[in-house]
Scaffold this active site. Structure first.
Site, PDB file in Angstrom:
ATOM      1  N   GLY A  18      23.234 -23.715  30.261  1.00  0.00           N
ATOM      2  CA  GLY A  18      22.392 -22.908  29.370  1.00  0.00           C
ATOM      3  C   GLY A  18      22.979 -21.523  29.122  1.00  0.00           C
ATOM      4  N   SER A  26      11.017 -13.764  35.692  1.00  0.00           N
ATOM      5  CA  SER A  26      10.911 -13.083  34.401  1.00  0.00           C
ATOM      6  C   SER A  26       9.979 -11.877  34.502  1.00  0.00           C
ATOM      7  CB  SER A  26      10.342 -14.076  33.384  1.00  0.00           C
ATOM      8  OG  SER A  26       9.955 -13.415  32.213  1.00  0.00           O
ATOM      9  N   ALA A  27      10.240 -10.886  33.672  1.00  0.00           N
ATOM     10  CA  ALA A  27       9.364  -9.714  33.593  1.00  0.00           C
ATOM     11  C   ALA A  27       7.956 -10.110  33.172  1.00  0.00           C
ATOM     12  CB  ALA A  27       9.940  -8.726  32.589  1.00  0.00           C
ATOM     13  N   TYR A  44       4.246 -20.986  30.283  1.00  0.00           N
ATOM     14  CA  TYR A  44       5.616 -20.688  30.722  1.00  0.00           C
ATOM     15  C   TYR A  44       5.602 -19.582  31.786  1.00  0.00           C
ATOM     16  CZ  TYR A  44      10.072 -18.350  30.922  1.00  0.00           C
ATOM     17  OH  TYR A  44      11.208 -17.728  31.396  1.00  0.00           O
ATOM     18  N   LYS A  66       6.568 -19.334  36.115  1.00  0.00           N
ATOM     19  CA  LYS A  66       7.414 -18.362  36.832  1.00  0.00           C
ATOM     20  C   LYS A  66       6.649 -17.748  38.008  1.00  0.00           C
ATOM     21  CE  LYS A  66      11.053 -18.914  34.439  1.00  0.00           C
ATOM     22  NZ  LYS A  66      12.189 -19.615  35.023  1.00  0.00           N
ATOM     23  N   ASN A 120      14.970  -8.594  28.851  1.00  0.00           N
ATOM     24  CA  ASN A 120      15.271  -9.360  27.630  1.00  0.00           C
ATOM     25  C   ASN A 120      16.780  -9.559  27.467  1.00  0.00           C
ATOM     26  OD1 ASN A 120      12.497  -8.272  27.253  1.00  0.00           O
ATOM     27  ND2 ASN A 120      12.639  -9.323  25.303  1.00  0.00           N
ATOM     28  N   ASN A 160      13.308 -18.260  18.640  1.00  0.00           N
ATOM     29  CA  ASN A 160      11.985 -17.690  18.921  1.00  0.00           C
ATOM     30  C   ASN A 160      12.084 -16.218  19.277  1.00  0.00           C
ATOM     31  OD1 ASN A 160      10.238 -20.089  18.811  1.00  0.00           O
ATOM     32  ND2 ASN A 160      11.531 -20.803  20.497  1.00  0.00           N
ATOM     33  N   ARG A 188       2.241 -10.817  16.930  1.00  0.00           N
ATOM     34  CA  ARG A 188       2.272 -12.157  17.540  1.00  0.00           C
ATOM     35  C   ARG A 188       1.327 -12.156  18.744  1.00  0.00           C
ATOM     36  NH1 ARG A 188       8.116 -14.054  19.665  1.00  0.00           N
ATOM     37  NH2 ARG A 188       7.723 -12.351  21.093  1.00  0.00           N
ATOM     38  N   GLY A 193      -0.315 -12.467  22.231  1.00  0.00           N
ATOM     39  CA  GLY A 193       0.236 -12.413  23.584  1.00  0.00           C
ATOM     40  C   GLY A 193       1.284 -11.328  23.782  1.00  0.00           C
TER      41      GLY A 193
HETATM   42  P1  NAD Z   1      18.451 -22.120  28.523  1.00  0.00           P
HETATM   43  O1  NAD Z   1      17.430 -23.021  27.933  1.00  0.00           O
HETATM   44  O2  NAD Z   1      19.638 -21.762  27.724  1.00  0.00           O
HETATM   45  O3  NAD Z   1      18.951 -22.705  29.926  1.00  0.00           O
HETATM   46  C1  NAD Z   1      18.147 -23.507  30.758  1.00  0.00           C
HETATM   47  C2  NAD Z   1      18.981 -24.735  31.126  1.00  0.00           C
HETATM   48  O4  NAD Z   1      18.212 -25.574  31.981  1.00  0.00           O
HETATM   49  C3  NAD Z   1      19.383 -25.564  29.896  1.00  0.00           C
HETATM   50  O5  NAD Z   1      20.764 -25.824  29.930  1.00  0.00           O
HETATM   51  C4  NAD Z   1      18.565 -26.848  30.046  1.00  0.00           C
HETATM   52  O6  NAD Z   1      19.220 -27.962  29.483  1.00  0.00           O
HETATM   53  C5  NAD Z   1      18.408 -26.922  31.559  1.00  0.00           C
HETATM   54  N1  NAD Z   1      17.233 -27.675  32.024  1.00  0.00           N
HETATM   55  C6  NAD Z   1      15.939 -27.563  31.620  1.00  0.00           C
HETATM   56  N2  NAD Z   1      15.176 -28.415  32.302  1.00  0.00           N
HETATM   57  C7  NAD Z   1      15.980 -29.079  33.171  1.00  0.00           C
HETATM   58  C8  NAD Z   1      15.775 -30.104  34.141  1.00  0.00           C
HETATM   59  N3  NAD Z   1      14.567 -30.631  34.343  1.00  0.00           N
HETATM   60  N4  NAD Z   1      16.829 -30.533  34.864  1.00  0.00           N
HETATM   61  C9  NAD Z   1      18.070 -30.020  34.653  1.00  0.00           C
HETATM   62  N5  NAD Z   1      18.330 -29.076  33.734  1.00  0.00           N
HETATM   63  C10 NAD Z   1      17.295 -28.607  33.007  1.00  0.00           C
HETATM   64  O7  NAD Z   1      17.686 -20.793  29.005  1.00  0.00           O
HETATM   65  P2  NAD Z   1      18.263 -19.421  29.574  1.00  0.00           P
HETATM   66  O8  NAD Z   1      17.893 -18.359  28.626  1.00  0.00           O
HETATM   67  O9  NAD Z   1      19.661 -19.583  30.010  1.00  0.00           O
HETATM   68  O10 NAD Z   1      17.317 -19.248  30.837  1.00  0.00           O
HETATM   69  C11 NAD Z   1      17.716 -19.628  32.146  1.00  0.00           C
HETATM   70  C12 NAD Z   1      16.568 -19.369  33.092  1.00  0.00           C
HETATM   71  O11 NAD Z   1      16.216 -17.980  33.019  1.00  0.00           O
HETATM   72  C13 NAD Z   1      15.306 -20.158  32.751  1.00  0.00           C
HETATM   73  O12 NAD Z   1      14.690 -20.538  33.962  1.00  0.00           O
HETATM   74  C14 NAD Z   1      14.459 -19.130  32.033  1.00  0.00           C
HETATM   75  O13 NAD Z   1      13.093 -19.407  32.153  1.00  0.00           O
HETATM   76  C15 NAD Z   1      14.824 -17.851  32.757  1.00  0.00           C
HETATM   77  N6  NAD Z   1      14.591 -16.643  31.966  1.00  0.00           N
HETATM   78  C16 NAD Z   1      15.145 -16.549  30.713  1.00  0.00           C
HETATM   79  C17 NAD Z   1      14.898 -15.409  29.954  1.00  0.00           C
HETATM   80  C18 NAD Z   1      15.439 -15.279  28.560  1.00  0.00           C
HETATM   81  O14 NAD Z   1      14.907 -14.473  27.788  1.00  0.00           O
HETATM   82  N7  NAD Z   1      16.488 -16.001  28.175  1.00  0.00           N
HETATM   83  C19 NAD Z   1      14.120 -14.372  30.481  1.00  0.00           C
HETATM   84  C20 NAD Z   1      13.583 -14.504  31.765  1.00  0.00           C
HETATM   85  C21 NAD Z   1      13.834 -15.658  32.492  1.00  0.00           C
HETATM   86  C1  WQD Z   2      10.938  -9.004  21.488  1.00  0.00           C
HETATM   87  C2  WQD Z   2      10.193  -8.107  20.534  1.00  0.00           C
HETATM   88  C3  WQD Z   2       8.335  -9.197  19.445  1.00  0.00           C
HETATM   89  C4  WQD Z   2      10.834 -12.049  17.210  1.00  0.00           C
HETATM   90  C5  WQD Z   2      10.244 -13.279  25.641  1.00  0.00           C
HETATM   91  C6  WQD Z   2       9.363 -13.987  26.633  1.00  0.00           C
HETATM   92  C7  WQD Z   2       9.665 -13.488  28.023  1.00  0.00           C
HETATM   93  C8  WQD Z   2      11.156 -13.599  28.314  1.00  0.00           C
HETATM   94  C9  WQD Z   2      11.981 -12.949  27.265  1.00  0.00           C
HETATM   95  C10 WQD Z   2      11.717 -15.672  29.298  1.00  0.00           C
HETATM   96  C11 WQD Z   2       8.668  -8.249  20.608  1.00  0.00           C
HETATM   97  C12 WQD Z   2       9.399  -8.822  18.447  1.00  0.00           C
HETATM   98  C13 WQD Z   2      10.373 -11.057  18.036  1.00  0.00           C
HETATM   99  C14 WQD Z   2      10.719 -11.878  15.804  1.00  0.00           C
HETATM  100  C15 WQD Z   2       9.706  -9.726  16.173  1.00  0.00           C
HETATM  101  N1  WQD Z   2      11.607 -14.954  28.324  1.00  0.00           N
HETATM  102  N2  WQD Z   2       9.823  -9.914  17.543  1.00  0.00           N
HETATM  103  N3  WQD Z   2      10.156 -10.715  15.344  1.00  0.00           N
HETATM  104  O1  WQD Z   2       8.488 -11.564  23.707  1.00  0.00           O
HETATM  105  O2  WQD Z   2       9.683  -9.625  24.826  1.00  0.00           O
HETATM  106  O3  WQD Z   2       9.984 -11.880  25.693  1.00  0.00           O
HETATM  107  O4  WQD Z   2      11.617 -13.474  25.978  1.00  0.00           O
HETATM  108  O5  WQD Z   2      11.322 -15.457  30.428  1.00  0.00           O
HETATM  109  O6  WQD Z   2       8.899 -14.259  28.898  1.00  0.00           O
HETATM  110  O7  WQD Z   2       8.020 -13.729  26.311  1.00  0.00           O
HETATM  111  O8  WQD Z   2      11.019 -11.337  23.559  1.00  0.00           O
HETATM  112  O9  WQD Z   2      12.678 -11.509  21.756  1.00  0.00           O
HETATM  113  O10 WQD Z   2      10.530 -12.831  21.558  1.00  0.00           O
HETATM  114  O11 WQD Z   2      10.467 -10.353  21.327  1.00  0.00           O
HETATM  115  O12 WQD Z   2       9.217  -8.702  15.712  1.00  0.00           O
HETATM  116  O13 WQD Z   2      11.097 -12.751  14.998  1.00  0.00           O
HETATM  117  O14 WQD Z   2      10.534  -8.479  19.189  1.00  0.00           O
HETATM  118  O15 WQD Z   2       7.053  -8.999  18.919  1.00  0.00           O
HETATM  119  O16 WQD Z   2       8.122  -6.984  20.377  1.00  0.00           O
HETATM  120  P1  WQD Z   2       9.663 -11.058  24.397  1.00  0.00           P
HETATM  121  P2  WQD Z   2      11.230 -11.599  22.012  1.00  0.00           P
END
Ligand code: NAD
Ligand code: WQD
Length: 337
Positions: free
Chosen positions: A10, A124-125, A149, A153, A179, A197, A291, A293
């Site tokens: 990922g 996650s935050a 989601y 966490k 982020n 998203n 949006r 939430g």
């Molecule tokens: P991502 O979707 O790119 O990576 C997640 C990976 O996990 C993917 O490759 C997916 O194929 C794999 N996966 C999902 N379910 C699985 C399963 N059951 N078995 C094996 N593999 C599985 O997401 P990312 O952005 O790299 O996020 C990695 C981790 O960090 C996630 O746990 C996510 O929740 C967490 N996180 C991400 C963000 C963010 O904004 N990207 C923020 C906070 C926390």
């Molecule tokens: C950032 C800002 C939106 C898209 C999410 C998850 C969080 C974590 C990180 C995994 C916000 C605004 C966004 C758009 C916009 N993920 N926005 N137009 O919501 O802070 O965090 O990702 O753990 O759990 O909730 O990130 O990038 O979606 O949004 O105006 O098309 O951009 O309202 O203010 P977010 P985001």
């Protein structure tokens, strides 16, 4: 001795594989590719010039997991595997609880059976919820999550704290990401969502011409320009934070929580403008409804990670945007190119 990376194909996982390999760690990767593909791992090999094994495996498949532990000497696990789309989690809560929580329980059981009790978890935050005030500090009581989601966490954090209370041979690091944005400077690996998203992938897709303009979700927040403020962190800095967390937890027992953020917030409009400045591409945007939430502010107090791990984010917003754009431009269709 290897570090097992779940979800290593990922976005954050692949960048962390690069940093671990470049720091001299041996790694083994597993992923079920539900949201990724093996090409990302081939590119990790290309960037680092190093080889490693990877397995197609679901974390809910205990037999598959056990085979990986039997075929390798796993010293510690970095656990990224999970589903992460907030909106989808509201439509499919059971799938999220099963995959993220069920999958983590199955992973922890197989780890314990194989005598591996060291884990770094991607939290996650979002666990700070709506009640806490910025900057978020690790000692704050976790808040009320606003979607399934986020709840996965929070529950997984609680599960990991409980297993340590029951058996203090466990070593646990909970990393609360803010982020993550940007991409490796090679332009070979990056974020490849099927639908954007999050804000930065959306901006990048506007820049490449796949979408017309950025919808800014509300300008009525109590922030300087009315748009949401977030702590964007370069994914390479985040990946380096994992190397520091592994260095730390291999030497220390217990449970530790660290924020991984820059400690600074910037608004939606500031990020759009920074992207235009870094790339020279005009990014049209329009203000739409907020949006559901979303919160006005989310940013970290990042002092603990600096004091304890010696880690801090070094890449600025200009580099975040330039690197996100290089990845997007070179791979307009992600890894399908
Ligand atoms: P991502 O979707 O790119 O990576 C997640 C990976 O996990 C993917 O490759 C997916 O194929 C794999 N996966 C999902 N379910 C699985 C399963 N059951 N078995 C094996 N593999 C599985 O997401 P990312 O952005 O790299 O996020 C990695 C981790 O960090 C996630 O746990 C996510 O929740 C967490 N996180 C991400 C963000 C963010 O904004 N990207 C923020 C906070 C926390
Ligand atoms: C950032 C800002 C939106 C898209 C999410 C998850 C969080 C974590 C990180 C995994 C916000 C605004 C966004 C758009 C916009 N993920 N926005 N137009 O919501 O802070 O965090 O990702 O753990 O759990 O909730 O990130 O990038 O979606 O949004 O105006 O098309 O951009 O309202 O203010 P977010 P985001």
């Amino acid at each position: 001795m290897s570090i097992l990376i779940t979800g290593g194909a990922g976005y954050i996982g692949s960048h962390t594989c690069v940093e671990l390999l470049e720091s001299g760690y041996d790694i083994v990767v597993l992923d079920n590719y539900v949201n990724s593909c093996p090409e990302a791992l081939e590119r990790v090999k290309k960037i680092t010039g190093k080889d490693f094994k990877y397995y197609e495996c679901d974390i809910r498949d205990k037999e598959g997991l056990d085979k990986i532990f039997k075929e390798n000497t796993v010293e510690a696990v970095i656990h990224f595997a999970g589903l992460k789309a907030v909106g989808e989690s509201c439509q499919k809560p059971l799938e999220y609880y099963d995959n993220n929580i069920g999958g983590t329980i199955s992973l922890l059981e197989v780890m314990r059976e194989n005598g591996c009790k060291t884990i770094v978890f991607s939290s996650s935050a979002t666990v700070y919820g709506e009640e806490n005030k910025v900057p978020f500090v690790e000692t704050m009581k976790t808040g009320t999550t606003t979607n399934p989601y986020g709840t996965t966490k929070l529950y997984i954090e609680n599960i990991l704290q409980d297993i340590y209370k029951a058996d203090n041979e466990w070593r646990v690091v909970l990393l609360r990401y803010f982020n993550p944005v940007g991409a490796h400077e090679s332009g070979l690996i990056g974020e490849a969502p099927s639908f954007p998203n999050n804000l930065m992938p959306y901006i990048s897709q506007v820049a490449i011409g796949k979408r017309e303009c950025v919808n800014v979700f509300g300008d009525c927040y109590d922030t300087p320009d009315g748009t949401g403020v977030r702590d964007y962190i370069h994914v390479v800095d985040l990946a380096k934070g994992h190397v520091k967390a592994i260095d730390y937890i291999l030497k220390n027992k217990g449970v530790e929580i660290f924020n991984l953020g820059t400690g600074h917030g910037i608004s939606v409009i500031e990020l759009i403008k920074a992207f235009s400045k870094a790339t020279g591409i005009d990014i049209p945007y329009k203000i739409t409804e907020p949006r559901s939430g979303d919160v006005a502010y989310s940013y970290a107090n990042a002092e603990k990670a600096y004091k304890v791990l010696g880690w801090k984010a070094e890449r600025d917003v200009n580099q975040m945007c330039a690197d996100a754009w290089r990845w997007q431009k070179n791979n307009p269709n992600g890894y399908k190119d």
